[in-house]
Design a protein around this motif. Structure first.
Motif, PDB file in Angstrom:
ATOM      1  N   PHE A  68      86.935  41.861   0.551  1.00 39.74           N
ATOM      2  CA  PHE A  68      85.375  41.774   0.370  1.00 39.74           C
ATOM      3  C   PHE A  68      85.390  42.836  -0.216  1.00 39.74           C
ATOM      4  CE2 PHE A  68      84.694  38.530   4.284  1.00 39.74           C
ATOM      5  CZ  PHE A  68      85.442  37.382   3.480  1.00 39.74           C
ATOM      6  N   THR A  69      83.897  43.651  -0.013  1.00 41.39           N
ATOM      7  CA  THR A  69      82.764  44.004  -0.349  1.00 41.39           C
ATOM      8  C   THR A  69      81.671  44.310  -0.676  1.00 41.39           C
ATOM      9  OG1 THR A  69      84.593  44.189  -2.585  1.00 41.39           O
ATOM     10  CG2 THR A  69      83.236  46.191  -2.132  1.00 41.39           C
ATOM     11  N   ILE A  70      81.144  45.987   0.640  1.00 39.01           N
ATOM     12  CA  ILE A  70      80.152  45.949   1.004  1.00 39.01           C
ATOM     13  C   ILE A  70      79.381  46.978   0.380  1.00 39.01           C
ATOM     14  CG2 ILE A  70      80.806  46.973   3.008  1.00 39.01           C
ATOM     15  CD1 ILE A  70      78.067  46.131   4.866  1.00 39.01           C
ATOM     16  N   SER A  71      78.212  46.567  -0.065  1.00 37.51           N
ATOM     17  CA  SER A  71      77.351  47.340  -0.883  1.00 37.51           C
ATOM     18  C   SER A  71      75.575  47.370  -0.710  1.00 37.51           C
ATOM     19  CB  SER A  71      77.750  47.337  -2.441  1.00 37.51           C
ATOM     20  OG  SER A  71      77.000  45.571  -2.635  1.00 37.51           O
ATOM     21  N   ARG A  72      75.237  47.938  -1.282  1.00 42.38           N
ATOM     22  CA  ARG A  72      73.950  48.094  -0.805  1.00 42.38           C
ATOM     23  C   ARG A  72      72.538  48.580  -1.830  1.00 42.38           C
ATOM     24  NH1 ARG A  72      73.056  51.318   4.822  1.00 42.38           N
ATOM     25  NH2 ARG A  72      70.383  50.647   3.865  1.00 42.38           N
ATOM     26  N   ASP A  73      71.670  48.605  -1.868  1.00 41.48           N
ATOM     27  CA  ASP A  73      70.677  48.660  -3.172  1.00 41.48           C
ATOM     28  C   ASP A  73      69.507  48.857  -2.405  1.00 41.48           C
ATOM     29  OD1 ASP A  73      69.124  49.016  -4.923  1.00 41.48           O
ATOM     30  OD2 ASP A  73      69.972  47.384  -6.280  1.00 41.48           O
ATOM     31  N   ASN A  74      69.099  50.405  -1.478  1.00 45.17           N
ATOM     32  CA  ASN A  74      67.895  51.089  -0.707  1.00 45.17           C
ATOM     33  C   ASN A  74      66.700  50.658  -2.049  1.00 45.17           C
ATOM     34  OD1 ASN A  74      69.709  51.532   1.096  1.00 45.17           O
ATOM     35  ND2 ASN A  74      69.539  53.146   0.841  1.00 45.17           N
ATOM     36  N   ALA A  75      67.228  50.897  -3.127  1.00 42.38           N
ATOM     37  CA  ALA A  75      65.932  50.187  -4.174  1.00 42.38           C
ATOM     38  C   ALA A  75      65.196  49.294  -4.002  1.00 42.38           C
ATOM     39  CB  ALA A  75      65.605  50.174  -4.992  1.00 42.38           C
ATOM     40  N   LYS A  76      66.045  47.728  -3.850  1.00 44.39           N
ATOM     41  CA  LYS A  76      65.986  46.813  -3.365  1.00 44.39           C
ATOM     42  C   LYS A  76      65.510  45.731  -1.573  1.00 44.39           C
ATOM     43  CE  LYS A  76      67.637  44.995  -7.745  1.00 44.39           C
ATOM     44  NZ  LYS A  76      68.489  43.820  -8.307  1.00 44.39           N
ATOM     45  N   ASN A  77      66.006  46.947  -0.893  1.00 43.82           N
ATOM     46  CA  ASN A  77      65.907  46.869   0.275  1.00 43.82           C
ATOM     47  C   ASN A  77      67.029  46.029   1.064  1.00 43.82           C
ATOM     48  OD1 ASN A  77      64.800  48.328   3.058  1.00 43.82           O
ATOM     49  ND2 ASN A  77      63.561  46.304   3.223  1.00 43.82           N
ATOM     50  N   THR A  78      68.001  45.821   0.267  1.00 46.30           N
ATOM     51  CA  THR A  78      69.351  44.543   0.307  1.00 46.30           C
ATOM     52  C   THR A  78      70.780  45.309   0.735  1.00 46.30           C
ATOM     53  OG1 THR A  78      67.900  42.843  -0.536  1.00 46.30           O
ATOM     54  CG2 THR A  78      70.292  42.467  -0.380  1.00 46.30           C
ATOM     55  N   VAL A  79      70.965  44.629   1.327  1.00 45.66           N
ATOM     56  CA  VAL A  79      72.669  44.904   1.788  1.00 45.66           C
ATOM     57  C   VAL A  79      73.633  43.520   1.607  1.00 45.66           C
ATOM     58  CG1 VAL A  79      74.897  45.731   3.524  1.00 45.66           C
ATOM     59  CG2 VAL A  79      72.336  46.570   3.152  1.00 45.66           C
ATOM     60  N   TYR A  80      74.883  44.047   0.569  1.00 44.83           N
ATOM     61  CA  TYR A  80      75.447  42.768  -0.053  1.00 44.83           C
ATOM     62  C   TYR A  80      76.286  42.449   0.453  1.00 44.83           C
ATOM     63  CZ  TYR A  80      71.783  43.132  -3.293  1.00 44.83           C
ATOM     64  OH  TYR A  80      70.797  42.999  -4.222  1.00 44.83           O
ATOM     65  N   LEU A  81      77.422  41.741   0.979  1.00 49.20           N
ATOM     66  CA  LEU A  81      78.706  41.269   0.755  1.00 49.20           C
ATOM     67  C   LEU A  81      79.768  39.921   0.473  1.00 49.20           C
ATOM     68  CD1 LEU A  81      80.999  42.331   2.707  1.00 49.20           C
ATOM     69  CD2 LEU A  81      80.071  40.040   4.388  1.00 49.20           C
ATOM     70  N   GLN A  82      80.237  40.867  -0.701  1.00 55.72           N
ATOM     71  CA  GLN A  82      81.028  40.502  -2.241  1.00 55.72           C
ATOM     72  C   GLN A  82      82.305  39.613  -1.056  1.00 55.72           C
ATOM     73  OE1 GLN A  82      80.053  39.718  -4.959  1.00 55.72           O
ATOM     74  NE2 GLN A  82      81.771  37.698  -4.427  1.00 55.72           N
ATOM     75  N   MET A  83      82.498  38.090  -1.048  1.00 62.48           N
ATOM     76  CA  MET A  83      83.625  37.680  -0.691  1.00 62.48           C
ATOM     77  C   MET A  83      84.137  37.178  -1.582  1.00 62.48           C
ATOM     78  SD  MET A  83      81.926  36.390   3.004  1.00 62.48           S
ATOM     79  CE  MET A  83      80.981  35.208   2.948  1.00 62.48           C
ATOM     80  N   ASN A  84      85.810  37.608  -1.608  1.00 61.49           N
ATOM     81  CA  ASN A  84      86.063  37.101  -2.743  1.00 61.49           C
ATOM     82  C   ASN A  84      87.361  36.317  -2.578  1.00 61.49           C
ATOM     83  OD1 ASN A  84      84.415  37.980  -4.912  1.00 61.49           O
ATOM     84  ND2 ASN A  84      85.860  39.564  -5.702  1.00 61.49           N
ATOM     85  N   SER A  85      88.239  34.973  -3.076  1.00 58.90           N
ATOM     86  CA  SER A  85      89.549  35.035  -2.655  1.00 58.90           C
ATOM     87  C   SER A  85      89.622  34.086  -0.501  1.00 58.90           C
ATOM     88  CB  SER A  85      90.591  35.828  -2.240  1.00 58.90           C
ATOM     89  OG  SER A  85      91.141  36.610  -3.480  1.00 58.90           O
ATOM     90  N   LEU A  86      88.645  33.430  -0.425  1.00 57.43           N
ATOM     91  CA  LEU A  86      87.638  33.043   0.564  1.00 57.43           C
ATOM     92  C   LEU A  86      88.639  32.190   1.242  1.00 57.43           C
ATOM     93  CD1 LEU A  86      83.920  32.684  -0.211  1.00 57.43           C
ATOM     94  CD2 LEU A  86      85.511  33.764   2.326  1.00 57.43           C
ATOM     95  N   LYS A  87      89.333  32.414   2.580  1.00 54.81           N
ATOM     96  CA  LYS A  87      89.799  31.269   3.316  1.00 54.81           C
ATOM     97  C   LYS A  87      89.503  30.557   4.012  1.00 54.81           C
ATOM     98  CE  LYS A  87      93.891  35.478   2.975  1.00 54.81           C
ATOM     99  NZ  LYS A  87      95.430  35.938   4.050  1.00 54.81           N
ATOM    100  N   PRO A  88      90.197  29.844   4.798  1.00 57.37           N
ATOM    101  CA  PRO A  88      89.718  28.808   5.556  1.00 57.37           C
ATOM    102  C   PRO A  88      88.677  29.439   7.344  1.00 57.37           C
ATOM    103  CG  PRO A  88      91.170  27.490   4.802  1.00 57.37           C
ATOM    104  CD  PRO A  88      91.578  28.796   4.392  1.00 57.37           C
ATOM    105  N   GLU A  89      89.600  30.306   7.449  1.00 57.38           N
ATOM    106  CA  GLU A  89      89.713  31.080   8.391  1.00 57.38           C
ATOM    107  C   GLU A  89      88.346  32.232   8.376  1.00 57.38           C
ATOM    108  OE1 GLU A  89      92.378  30.714   7.336  1.00 57.38           O
ATOM    109  OE2 GLU A  89      93.771  33.542   7.085  1.00 57.38           O
ATOM    110  N   ASP A  90      87.594  32.241   7.366  1.00 61.25           N
ATOM    111  CA  ASP A  90      86.990  32.634   6.995  1.00 61.25           C
ATOM    112  C   ASP A  90      85.767  32.471   7.321  1.00 61.25           C
ATOM    113  OD1 ASP A  90      87.997  34.618   4.210  1.00 61.25           O
ATOM    114  OD2 ASP A  90      87.720  34.939   5.570  1.00 61.25           O
TER     115      ASP A  90
END
Length: 123
Positions: A68-90
């Motif tokens: 997972f990678t968290i990032s933010r774009d203050n110009a868009k007033n938005t925060v993201y969570l990129q989730m890769n290699s997802l597992k059922p327990e996620d």
């Protein structure tokens, strides 16, 4: 009205990816730390990843490090969570939360919460 709105959840197969977005309305996220918190059925809400107001400090729970990678774009007033290699327990509901400056230990102590986004990882 101060509001956080999550989007990007859905159904994905194990090994797949999703990107969650947390958009703020009615206030600027510039001075707020943002956290993503996961709640599985019957379990308490727990911190998955947090980012401070500057974007310079990030935290991840051990089980998502490298995936997972968290990032933010203050110009868009938005925060993201990129989730890769997802597992059922996620699977579960992912909430974004905001508090001034930083979530020191990435615990669910937000001043503002979104309504949650459902993530289901299943074949």
């Amino acid at each position: 009205q101060l509001q956080l709105v999550e989007s990007g959840g859905g159904l994905v197969q194990p090994g797949g990816s999703l990107r969650l977005s947390c958009a703020a309305s009615g206030f600027s996220l510039d001075n707020y730390g943002i956290g993503w918190f996961h709640q599985a059925p019957g379990k308490p809400r727990e911190g998955v990843s947090c980012i401070d107001s500057s974007g310079g400090t990030t935290k991840y729970i051990d089980s998502v490090k490298g995936r997972f990678t968290i990032s933010r774009d203050n110009a868009k007033n938005t925060v993201y969570l990129q989730m890769n290699s997802l597992k059922p327990e996620d699977s579960g509901v992912y909430y974004c939360g905001a508090r001034l400056k930083i979530f020191k230990f990435c615990t669910p102590t937000a001043a503002y919460w979104g309504q949650g986004a459902q993530v289901t990882v299943s074949s």
